[in-house]
Design a protein around this motif. Structure first.
Motif, PDB file in Angstrom:
ATOM      1  N   GLN A 146       0.538 -16.116  63.293  1.00 42.02           N
ATOM      2  CA  GLN A 146       1.787 -15.753  61.920  1.00 42.02           C
ATOM      3  C   GLN A 146       3.297 -16.187  62.229  1.00 42.02           C
ATOM      4  O   GLN A 146       3.250 -15.723  63.697  1.00 42.02           O
ATOM      5  N   ILE A 147       3.788 -17.294  61.581  1.00 39.35           N
ATOM      6  CA  ILE A 147       5.602 -16.963  61.753  1.00 39.35           C
ATOM      7  C   ILE A 147       5.796 -16.222  59.925  1.00 39.35           C
ATOM      8  O   ILE A 147       5.149 -15.765  58.983  1.00 39.35           O
ATOM      9  N   GLY A 148       7.078 -16.097  59.960  1.00 38.69           N
ATOM     10  CA  GLY A 148       7.557 -15.596  58.659  1.00 38.69           C
ATOM     11  C   GLY A 148       8.483 -13.995  58.872  1.00 38.69           C
ATOM     12  O   GLY A 148       8.530 -13.764  59.965  1.00 38.69           O
ATOM     13  N   SER A 149       8.629 -13.897  57.793  1.00 41.16           N
ATOM     14  CA  SER A 149       9.589 -13.009  57.459  1.00 41.16           C
ATOM     15  C   SER A 149       8.551 -11.647  56.484  1.00 41.16           C
ATOM     16  O   SER A 149       8.213 -12.292  55.089  1.00 41.16           O
ATOM     17  N   PHE A 150       8.880 -10.740  56.531  1.00 38.92           N
ATOM     18  CA  PHE A 150       8.038  -9.575  56.477  1.00 38.92           C
ATOM     19  C   PHE A 150       8.605  -8.268  56.821  1.00 38.92           C
ATOM     20  O   PHE A 150      10.131  -8.639  56.927  1.00 38.92           O
ATOM     21  N   ARG A 159       7.145 -20.245  68.044  1.00 41.83           N
ATOM     22  CA  ARG A 159       6.810 -20.080  69.794  1.00 41.83           C
ATOM     23  C   ARG A 159       7.353 -21.842  69.828  1.00 41.83           C
ATOM     24  O   ARG A 159       8.002 -22.699  69.281  1.00 41.83           O
ATOM     25  N   TYR A 160       8.183 -21.653  70.952  1.00 43.12           N
ATOM     26  CA  TYR A 160       8.920 -22.469  71.463  1.00 43.12           C
ATOM     27  C   TYR A 160       7.210 -24.324  71.596  1.00 43.12           C
ATOM     28  O   TYR A 160       6.836 -23.904  72.193  1.00 43.12           O
ATOM     29  N   ARG A 161       8.774 -25.145  71.038  1.00 42.88           N
ATOM     30  CA  ARG A 161       7.699 -26.422  71.291  1.00 42.88           C
ATOM     31  C   ARG A 161       6.166 -26.813  69.893  1.00 42.88           C
ATOM     32  O   ARG A 161       6.250 -27.688  69.391  1.00 42.88           O
ATOM     33  N   ILE A 162       7.308 -25.123  68.891  1.00 42.71           N
ATOM     34  CA  ILE A 162       6.056 -26.082  67.567  1.00 42.71           C
ATOM     35  C   ILE A 162       7.004 -26.114  66.442  1.00 42.71           C
ATOM     36  O   ILE A 162       8.125 -25.632  66.578  1.00 42.71           O
ATOM     37  N   PRO A 163       7.229 -26.880  66.064  1.00 39.98           N
ATOM     38  CA  PRO A 163       8.374 -27.718  65.330  1.00 39.98           C
ATOM     39  C   PRO A 163       8.899 -26.924  63.936  1.00 39.98           C
ATOM     40  O   PRO A 163       7.596 -26.702  63.105  1.00 39.98           O
ATOM     41  N   VAL A 164       9.766 -26.503  63.593  1.00 39.38           N
ATOM     42  CA  VAL A 164       9.771 -26.162  62.188  1.00 39.38           C
ATOM     43  C   VAL A 164      11.086 -27.151  61.136  1.00 39.38           C
ATOM     44  O   VAL A 164      11.661 -28.161  62.282  1.00 39.38           O
ATOM     45  N   PRO A 165      10.722 -27.260  60.316  1.00 38.08           N
ATOM     46  CA  PRO A 165      11.403 -27.906  59.233  1.00 38.08           C
ATOM     47  C   PRO A 165      12.583 -27.529  58.508  1.00 38.08           C
ATOM     48  O   PRO A 165      12.943 -28.718  57.615  1.00 38.08           O
ATOM     49  N   PHE A 166      12.945 -27.689  59.934  1.00 39.63           N
ATOM     50  CA  PHE A 166      15.001 -27.471  59.381  1.00 39.63           C
ATOM     51  C   PHE A 166      15.747 -27.147  60.835  1.00 39.63           C
ATOM     52  O   PHE A 166      15.498 -26.617  61.841  1.00 39.63           O
ATOM     53  N   ALA A 167      16.648 -27.371  61.172  1.00 37.57           N
ATOM     54  CA  ALA A 167      17.635 -27.986  62.074  1.00 37.57           C
ATOM     55  C   ALA A 167      17.500 -25.770  62.399  1.00 37.57           C
ATOM     56  O   ALA A 167      17.366 -24.641  61.532  1.00 37.57           O
ATOM     57  N   SER A 188       4.749 -27.609  60.484  1.00 36.48           N
ATOM     58  CA  SER A 188       3.513 -26.749  60.776  1.00 36.48           C
ATOM     59  C   SER A 188       3.996 -25.417  60.647  1.00 36.48           C
ATOM     60  O   SER A 188       4.930 -25.363  60.602  1.00 36.48           O
ATOM     61  N   GLY A 189       2.660 -24.709  60.877  1.00 34.77           N
ATOM     62  CA  GLY A 189       2.729 -22.989  60.987  1.00 34.77           C
ATOM     63  C   GLY A 189       2.952 -22.234  62.078  1.00 34.77           C
ATOM     64  O   GLY A 189       4.070 -23.293  62.639  1.00 34.77           O
ATOM     65  N   PRO A 190       2.005 -21.481  62.217  1.00 30.52           N
ATOM     66  CA  PRO A 190       2.678 -20.752  63.410  1.00 30.52           C
ATOM     67  C   PRO A 190       1.810 -21.879  64.702  1.00 30.52           C
ATOM     68  O   PRO A 190       1.519 -21.877  66.172  1.00 30.52           O
ATOM     69  N   ARG A 191       0.726 -22.700  64.225  1.00 31.34           N
ATOM     70  CA  ARG A 191       0.104 -23.655  64.640  1.00 31.34           C
ATOM     71  C   ARG A 191       0.546 -25.006  64.760  1.00 31.34           C
ATOM     72  O   ARG A 191       1.661 -25.310  64.057  1.00 31.34           O
TER      73      ARG A 191
END
Length: 554
Positions: free
Chosen positions: A123-127, A150-158, A333-336
């Motif tokens: 999981q990622i995100g806001s809860f 996690r480190y190295r999992i790309p996030v779609p914004f800076a 990407s999500g959590p993976r």
């Protein structure tokens, strides 16, 4: 010979050390929290009120985690009554034992401790978390949960310059005990007295920003009864995430946040250096309540003045149009590492259709709320414990029907049976004049459609089977329907409930028992060794604390 034996022994010891080190390094990290639940006094709406604090904080301390982190949260209940904490949006993979609602957990008795052992698995995100017993939620005890990639999992914004939490929701001047008395007497709650932002009333909270930088705002509606609209004077918001899903990055001037929902937006401080209103007002409710916080530029010399910007109030269609515009970012990407869009939910054949119709019946001369004419009442033993220990008479599978009967409403401990790994379609049909909000514990689901009027099989032709968002809480507009697809991929006893806490308290909820006949630890973790036992489970046994290498869920 003795030397050979010595060498062999040394090699064995070295191998054990290496293996142990390998296992320790390979295990997901642990984060430890120690909480004391107690009462304190604040003045959120200008009058002194008793609230539920955690370690002296209202709202409670923030939980920061990374995907797959283990969260060990020791909770000491210093209140004079039982207490439970639940984790809105955390899926508790294979582990409904940690869900923190009365259907799965015994309450923590006064002056007792209980340790939750959670994992932010995939999981990622806001809860957020909140107190789930009675009407405790009306007195606070809630806080934010942030799960980072996690480190190295790309996030779609800076990477933003800052990450701000906004816990907003309606608020009553009455205590949780007084509100409970109103409901227990068979009456509906009155309108709330106001709205709070991070525990503060009008202009009580300030968010600091530097001109030219971009910030993430994580907004959660932690209120009891009211949808809200969130906006920032003179600024647009770019939506990037909702309840663990990265979204298409649409820009909005204001955002509707229904009960129990969470969103992340990016806001760039690109206006003249001064202070601006952050406004939260009630949505689709009367009377309209409004509160403000301050967006403060670090080089500002001008305070806010004049009335805050007005927002939408009773217009249903604009809210529906906005909800339909919130889409999944298929390439992110999500959590993976794999893209979210690699899961083609629209190509999976549903195996079962469940229609859930809410109502507000009077039963035995008292106001109740129901789903499919069934108004939930708690048993004398948590359902998960009754199921595990085979205690009869607590609930009956099938006591929650798949479809409405439109007959007379009645009280029961309603549980719906479901098969592990099945893929279901659920229709929420709302014939009332108020917006509904539903949450499903332990799962994320795809909101494939929503519209006005009666759902029919022909409504499926309008489903979004490509890029609708996956989330855990959805709204159902007045005299409308909402359809979801959901993979029942998490064994356990899971609460499906109204996020309107008065309606939930008076029966608009039930439990979904997702069952695997394998009884394998690969499908579900065993009962925790420290599980509290109450009701008819009292005096039974969990599992012994033995073996220095034993680990929960191994």
């Amino acid at each position: 010979m003795r030397d050979v034996k010595s060498v062999v022994c040394c090699l064995v010891v070295l191998l054990l050390v290496v293996l142990q080190q390998c296992c320790v390094n390979a295990e997901d990290p642990y984060r430890f929290y120690s909480w004391r639940i107690h009462y304190g006094f604040v003045y959120p709406l200008g009058v002194k009120q008793q609230v539920i604090m955690i370690n002296g904080q209202f709202p409670g301390p923030q939980i920061n985690a990374v995907t797959n982190d283990n969260l060990i949260i020791s909770v000491y209940n210093a209140l004079a009554e039982p207490f439970l904490v639940s984790w809105n949006g955390l899926q508790h993979r294979r582990n409904s034992w940690q869900d923190g609602v009365y259907g799965t957990n015994c309450p923590i008795p006064p002056r007792r401790n209980f340790t939750y052992m959670l994992q932010a698995k995939d999981q990622i995100g806001s809860f957020y978390y909140f107190p789930s017993l009675g009407m405790h939620k009306a007195s606070g005890g809630f806080g934010a949960i942030k799960i980072f990639s996690r480190y190295r999992i790309p996030v779609p914004f800076a990477q933003p310059a800052g990450d701000h939490t906004v816990l907003a929701g309606d608020w009553y001047k009455r205590s949780h005990r007084q509100l409970k008395m109103i409901l227990d007497a068979g009456h509906a709650l009155p309108a709330p007295d106001g709205i709070l932002i991070n525990g503060q009333g009008w202009n009580g909270y300030t968010f600091a920003v530097d001109q030219g930088k971009t910030y993430r705002f994580r907004i959660s509606n932690v209120g009891l009864t009211t949808s809200i609209n969130f906006r920032i004077q003179g600024h647009t918001m770019k939506l990037v995430e909702t309840e663990g899903s990265h979204t298409l990055q649409n820009s909005y001037g204001s955002l509707d946040v229904h009960l129990g929902q969470s969103y992340s937006v990016l806001v760039t401080a690109n206006q003249a250096p001064k202070d601006y209103y952050i406004v939260v007002s009630s949505r689709l409710a009367s009377p309209v309540r409004t509160t403000t916080a301050i967006l403060h530029y670090s080089n500002s010399r001008t305070q806010v003045w004049g009335p805050p910007p007005r927002g939408p109030t009773s217009q249903v269609y604009s809210s529906l149009a906005q909800a339909r515009s919130i889409r999944w970012n298929l390439t992110a990407s999500g959590p993976r590492p794999n893209p979210q869009g690699s899961y083609h939910y629209g190509l999976i054949k549903t195996q079962r259709t469940i229609m859930l119709v809410n109502s507000a019946p009077w039963i035995n001369g008292k106001q109740r709320y129901a789903i499919n004419s069934v108004s939930f009442v708690s048993g004398d033993t948590p359902l998960k414990l009754a199921d595990y220990f085979n205690i009869g008479g607590v609930f009956n599978l099938g006591s929650m029907p798949d479809r409405p009967s439109y007959g007379g409403a009645y009280l029961t401990t309603s549980v719906m049976a479901a098969d592990f790994r099945s893929f279901v379609e659920i229709i929420f049909q709302n014939w009332e004049d108020t917006v509904q909000s539903y949450h499903i514990d332990g799962h994320a689901f795809f909101v494939v459609g929503m519209d006005g009027g009666q759902w029919t099989p022909a409504s499926r032709s309008r489903y979004n089977l490509r890029d609708t968002v996956a989330r855990s809480t959805t709204q159902v507009y007045p005299k409308s329907w909402t359809a979801i697809y959901m993979a029942l991929d998490n064994v356990g006893m899971w609460n499906i409930r109204s996020e309107n806490w008065a309606r939930q308290y008076l029966g608009q909820q039930f439990y979904l028992r997702v069952y695997s006949p394998a009884h394998s630890w690969r499908d579900e973790y065993p009962i925790p060794k420290n599980a509290l036992l109450c009701g008819r489970a009292r005096g039974r046994h969990t599992r012994p604390f033995s073996g220095i290498l034993s680990r929960e869920g191994d």
